[in-house]
Scaffold this motif. Structure first.
Motif, short mmCIF file in Angstrom:
data_model
loop_
_atom_site.label_atom_id
_atom_site.label_comp_id
_atom_site.label_asym_id
_atom_site.label_seq_id
_atom_site.Cartn_x
_atom_site.Cartn_y
_atom_site.Cartn_z
N HIS A 295 -24.66 -32.24 -104.72
CA HIS A 295 -24.13 -33.60 -104.83
C HIS A 295 -24.11 -34.02 -106.29
N ILE A 296 -23.18 -34.88 -106.62
CA ILE A 296 -23.10 -35.40 -107.99
C ILE A 296 -22.73 -36.88 -107.91
N ALA A 297 -23.32 -37.70 -108.78
CA ALA A 297 -23.02 -39.13 -108.82
C ALA A 297 -22.98 -39.58 -110.27
N ALA A 298 -22.04 -40.44 -110.58
CA ALA A 298 -21.89 -40.94 -111.95
C ALA A 298 -22.50 -42.33 -112.07
N ALA B 247 -19.16 -30.57 -104.88
CA ALA B 247 -19.62 -31.85 -105.43
C ALA B 247 -18.54 -32.47 -106.31
N LEU B 248 -18.15 -33.69 -105.98
CA LEU B 248 -17.08 -34.40 -106.69
C LEU B 248 -17.43 -35.88 -106.79
N THR B 249 -17.16 -36.48 -107.95
CA THR B 249 -17.29 -37.93 -108.10
C THR B 249 -16.31 -38.42 -109.15
N ALA B 250 -15.89 -39.66 -109.00
CA ALA B 250 -15.13 -40.30 -110.08
C ALA B 250 -16.12 -40.76 -111.13
N VAL C 220 -16.74 -32.60 -111.44
CA VAL C 220 -16.87 -31.61 -110.37
C VAL C 220 -18.05 -30.70 -110.69
N GLY C 221 -18.93 -30.47 -109.71
CA GLY C 221 -20.08 -29.59 -109.90
C GLY C 221 -19.91 -28.32 -109.09
N VAL D 250 -12.64 -28.97 -96.94
CA VAL D 250 -12.59 -30.03 -97.95
C VAL D 250 -13.88 -30.84 -97.83
N TYR D 251 -14.74 -30.70 -98.84
CA TYR D 251 -16.07 -31.30 -98.76
C TYR D 251 -16.14 -32.70 -99.35
#
Length: 360
Positions: free
Chosen positions: A69-72, A17-20, A32-33, A323-324
């Motif tokens: 999943h992660i979201a900002a 899990a990655l987000t800006a 990053v989660g 690479v997810y």
């Protein structure tokens, strides 16, 4: 160190899990989660110091479960949402929640970065969004209010795998992926507005809207393909990329220059493509003949004869596992991060030659 050299950060646990940090437009920051079954999971706040080419980190505990999943939040940089799995009564339950970071997570945190890893703070729960019946999906939202509901899964269809809000139409539309199909929805009428029945030969993994062309949508899936659609005519894709050799997990448009597209795959590669022919500013599009001086006229004619073609700009092979996720920075349009399952985060830049060609 060369300006274009990648910077690598390793997490202790597996991660996907990655987000800006969308609301942060000054600092280059990613979240990053982790996805650990045995240990308390974490959210790593990654700050990239562009001048010195180094990474600073903070670590927050996410004790609710393994993060998928992660979201900002686009409005408040302290708020984020996660989709996660937890074990309940010997079975795995999919959940979602909105969290707030501790108020002091940012102040003085980079003087001794290791302290946060040994004594991490815990996220504050703002609200739960639990509904495990429709699978995992991360929704980027600042404030959430459920005013009405619709069933996105039809009879005989497999699970709802992904969804993405459209940045156009006053944010009243979204696209969802069910198995191999992509469906568009209008939230004002709670009705389906388009359907791409067999968008991919296998499961659709991710979607993204072109930020500048309201009818253009990119998708990727387990058939190893990346496709670009004009939702006004969904019979055939506008373009298809077949550069990956395994499932494609992520497709991501650059927020400022929509010809730049990132794709991430289980083939351990990240690919940067220059899709100039279907961008909002195709080659020579902005040049007005009346603005050219006599000396520039012939030069411009030469240039228009050889427009830039769609191409793979770079293939990045710093990863050794699937690479997810791949994300563009919210603060620097020329910088992006990618995350592989073994916990390796890699920060890269658009090659300078292409950057100057786009700008000049």
């Amino acid at each position: 160190m060369e300006d274009d050299a990648p910077v690598i950060y390793g997490l202790e646990f597996q991660a996907r899990a990655l987000t800006a940090q969308t609301a942060e437009t000054d600092a280059i920051r990613f979240l990053v989660g982790t996805q650990s079954l045995k240990f308390d999971n974490q959210i790593h706040i990654i700050d990239f110091d562009d001048e010195n080419n180094v990474i600073n980190k903070n670590v927050l505990l996410h004790q609710a479960g393994e993060i998928w999943h992660i979201a900002a939040s686009p409005a408040d940089k302290a708020v984020l949402s996660t989709c996660y799995n937890k074990t309940s009564d010997s079975r795995v339950v999919s959940c979602a929640a909105v969290w707030r970071m501790p108020s002091d997570w940012e102040s003085g945190s980079h003087e001794s970065p290791d302290d946060s890893a040994h004594n991490p703070q815990t996220l504050e729960l703002l609200c739960r969004l639990d509904d495990s019946s429709h699978g995992n999906a991360a929704w980027s939202c600042g404030s959430l209010q459920v005013s009405s509901a619709a069933t996105l899964e039809g009879k005989g269809q497999l699970k709802f795998t992904s969804g993405k809000w459209s940045p156009h139409h006053n944010c009243s539309q979204l696209a969802t992926a069910n198995d191999t199909a992509i469906r568009g929805w209008d939230l004002r009428t709670m009705s389906q507005i388009y359907c791409i029945e067999n968008a991919h030969g296998q499961l659709v993994r991710d979607l993204d809207f072109n930020p500048n062309r309201q009818y253009y949508l990119a998708s990727c899936g387990d058939d190893c393909k990346v496709k670009f659609w004009d939702v006004r005519n969904v019979q055939e894709p506008v373009k298809t990329l077949e550069e990956h050799s395994h499932w494609v997990w992520s497709v991501c448009y650059n927020h400022s220059h929509d010809q730049l597209v990132l794709t991430a795959s289980s083939d351990s590669r990240l690919i940067l493509s220059n899709m100039v022919s279907i961008s909002s500013e195709p080659f020579g599009h902005l040049v007005d003949d009346e603005e050219l001086s006599e000396g520039e006229d012939n030069h411009q004619e030469d240039k228009t004869k050889e427009p830039l073609k769609d191409s793979v700009v770079s293939t990045y092979e710093e990863h050794e596992d699937s690479v997810y996720a791949a994300e563009w920075s919210s603060a620097d349009p020329w910088l992006f991060a990618s995350l592989s399952y073994d916990g390796r985060l890699v920060i890269n830049r658009v090659p300078r030659a292409l950057k100057y060609r786009i700008l000049l």
